[in-house]
Design an enzyme around this catalytic site. Structure first.
Site, PDB file in Angstrom:
ATOM      1  N   HIS A  74      -7.961  -4.075  -0.380  1.00 20.61           N
ATOM      2  CA  HIS A  74      -7.480  -5.436  -0.600  1.00 20.61           C
ATOM      3  C   HIS A  74      -8.418  -6.153  -1.563  1.00 20.61           C
ATOM      4  O   HIS A  74      -8.418  -7.364  -1.657  1.00 20.61           O
ATOM      5  CB  HIS A  74      -7.429  -6.233   0.712  1.00 20.61           C
ATOM      6  CG  HIS A  74      -6.771  -5.501   1.821  1.00 20.61           C
ATOM      7  ND1 HIS A  74      -7.480  -4.829   2.791  1.00 20.61           N
ATOM      8  CD2 HIS A  74      -5.472  -5.307   2.105  1.00 20.61           C
ATOM      9  CE1 HIS A  74      -6.618  -4.270   3.635  1.00 20.61           C
ATOM     10  NE2 HIS A  74      -5.410  -4.531   3.244  1.00 20.61           N
ATOM     11  N   HIS A  82       0.810  -1.222   0.000  1.00 23.39           N
ATOM     12  CA  HIS A  82       0.000   0.000   0.000  1.00 23.39           C
ATOM     13  C   HIS A  82       0.839   1.267   0.000  1.00 23.39           C
ATOM     14  O   HIS A  82       0.307   2.345   0.280  1.00 23.39           O
ATOM     15  CB  HIS A  82      -0.882   0.034   1.254  1.00 23.39           C
ATOM     16  CG  HIS A  82      -1.792  -1.131   1.392  1.00 23.39           C
ATOM     17  ND1 HIS A  82      -2.834  -1.376   0.520  1.00 23.39           N
ATOM     18  CD2 HIS A  82      -1.830  -2.129   2.312  1.00 23.39           C
ATOM     19  CE1 HIS A  82      -3.453  -2.476   0.895  1.00 23.39           C
ATOM     20  NE2 HIS A  82      -2.880  -2.951   1.972  1.00 23.39           N
TER      21      HIS A  82
END
Lengths: 211, 334
Positions: B219, B57
């Site tokens: 996700h 991320h």
């Protein structure tokens, strides 16, 4: 036995490890039916590391029982970061916090150990009694210990009563429907069979009983 | 998607080795654990701020470790939680005697491990408080706010907490301000293409060609609507409706705006999105105090964007305006 000292707590861990080893394949078998089949491995490994830690543990000047249980919890957490491993570790860490600074345990302290052990798992695992988990052994065990403490029972009697309650709790899981954990996905297979996590809980109190 | 990597299993650790090499004066790891990253600038008596979460991320989470922001971070594998032990190590390393605040996203694995770390830290004499990012309005209804996922808006919580700690405020105050920022930030995202975990090699969810999914998580968690891809302005209108109905934004309200690219969307397009966001806010009489446009919380190579609004008062404006500097993000005094 009038009280528990650090020496007794160390023997408890060694005994618990022996029981986990002895029941390893039984737990694997139970867990395979309604889980991923690794419970016997993780409990045997986790308590095995706890035993190694205990055998190597040099008694400090102040024989702090809480600190010992805290470190047992950390050891198990590192050794077996699976869900059950983390939950058992949480139970010991919580118990360690509750008993921090204590060098001997009397009946009320043993009840406090049982309470902290149960709440460590209930808080971390977010499970309540009746959901077919280890909590269904730990919570009744705590209640029995509390009752023994309120009745001023000796430590021997308190431990025995707690163990008996854990056996009853385990038996009761045979008729519960799982609402959490891997068993949740195998509900039909659970009827009439004891819960594998609850079995681990019973073995822990069996270890105290066989000191 | 063709990648630049060596062995997939080494992806995260090689990334970390590169980061430590490139920014050695600013960040370091604890002992030999590459996945426990801390700032090289430690201030005695300052509240320590820690975060953590899965890799994949960047710049979230470790990119915010530095002056005026966070002090430490532990990372796990791609989209995986780090361990409670790692969080404990970070906690002990960044503790300067004034306590530690954990700020992290509302995800089960992270909660399990970081809650555990906080109990261990407590036993070992360090006061730890925790705050979860729950800014994704698409992930749960308003009535279940505390169940919402943490996404790019966590940047505002970091910024306010980091500045408050830098101003040497005590733990209760840092926590209070961070909580206020957290309550005031709302985010919603849209995904245009899925992403891949390097070791897996293929996407584990689908977005068909010509389609988009509003509300998808970082996700790949399912969103609130799948539909054919619309124009940028149409998409922004829909996303802004979702955000603006989630809180009270009276005329004259001041906000900070954050447009976050999810990884594969060009910066050009982030600005096309910003243009329409600014128009919508003007139409509603809401004024923009400042803006952030770029990549703040990506999801590997996902194409898409998230919009965050942070409702401001004088206190929040003060701490958002303070300077900060990390290898991934810097801001001069506004």
């Amino acid at each position: 036995m009038e009280k528990l000292l650090l020496e007794d707590c160390k023997r408890f861990i060694i005994k618990a490890s022996a029981l986990m080893d002895k029941n390893k394949w039984f737990l694997i078998d139970l867990d395979s039916k309604m889980g991923d089949g690794d419970l016997g491995l993780t409990m045997s490994l986790g308590f095995g590391k706890a035993k190694d830690f205990t055998l190597a543990f040099e008694d400090p000047e102040i024989e702090d029982i809480g600190l010992f249980f805290y470190q047992v919890g950390k050891t198990i957490n590192k050794a077996v970061p699976s869900t059950m491993g983390t939950l058992i570790a949480s139970a010991f860490i919580r118990a360690g916090k509750e008993l921090k600074g204590k060098t001997e345990l009397l009946t009320p302290d043993f009840a406090a150990f049982c309470k902290a052990f149960a709440s460590g798992i209930m808080d971390r695992g977010k499970a309540k009694p009746g959901e077919r988990t280890i909590v269904d052994v730990l919570y009744p065990a705590y209640e029995a210990a509390l009752k023994a403490s309120e009745e001023n029972a000796s430590l021997d009697i308190a431990i025995t009563k707690t163990y008996e309650a854990s056996l009853e709790g385990l038996e009761a899981t045979k008729n519960m429907v799982p609402t959490t954990g891997k068993a949740f996905y195998h509900q039909e297979k659970c009827v009439g069979v004891q819960d594998q996590g609850a079995t681990v809980g019973m073995l822990i109190f069996k270890a105290w009983n066989e000191l | 998607m063709q990648r630049l990597l060596n062995k997939p299993a080494d992806y995260v650790d090689e990334m970390l080795q590169g980061i430590y090499a490139a920014h050695s004066s600013e960040v370091k790891c604890i002992n030999d654990d590459l996945r426990c990253l801390v700032t090289t600038h430690k201030t005695p008596g300052k509240v320590g701020i820690a975060t953590g979460g899965g890799s994949g991320h960047l710049p979230l989470f470790l990119g915010y470790v530095g002056k005026g922001l966070l002090d430490g971070c532990c990372v796990g594998g791609v989209f995986q939680s780090p361990s409670s032990d790692q969080m404990l190590e970070v906690t002990k390393e960044i503790d300067s005697g004034a306590g530690v605040l954990y700020i992290y996203g509302n995800y089960t694995g992270d909660i399990l491990n970081f809650d555990m770390a906080s109990e261990m830290a407590d036993f070992e004499g360090i006061e730890v408080r925790q705050l979860l990012g729950t800014d994704d309005v698409a992930s749960a209804p308003k009535s279940l706010e505390e169940k919402r996922r943490g996404v790019a808006g966590i940047f505002y919580v970091y910024k306010v907490a980091g500045a408050a700690a830098d101003a040497m405020l005590p733990l209760e105050e840092v926590e209070r301000l961070a909580k206020k920022a957290s309550k005031n930030v709302k985010t919603i995202g849209v995904a245009l293409t899925p992403c891949t975990i390097p070791e897996v090699g293929k996407p584990n969810f689908e977005i068909a060609d010509g389609m988009m999914e509003i509300g998808m998580g970082i996700h790949g968690e399912p969103g609130i609507s799948k539909s054919p891809l619309k124009t940028a302005d149409e998409i922004v209108n829909e996303m802004m409706t979702n955000i603006l109905q989630d809180d009270t934004y009276e005329k004259g309200t001041q906000v900070s705006v954050l447009i976050n690219g999810l990884g594969a969307t060009p910066k050009e397009e982030l600005y096309i999105v910003y243009r329409r966001v600014a128009q919508v806010l003007m139409e509603k009489g809401i004024s923009i105090f400042n803006s952030y446009v770029g990549e703040f919380a990506t999801s590997m190579e996902m194409a898409g964007v998230s919009i965050s609004l942070c409702k401001l008062d004088d206190e929040l404006k003060k701490y958002i305006s303070m300077p900060c500097e990390t290898p991934f993000f810097s801001q001069a005094q506004l």
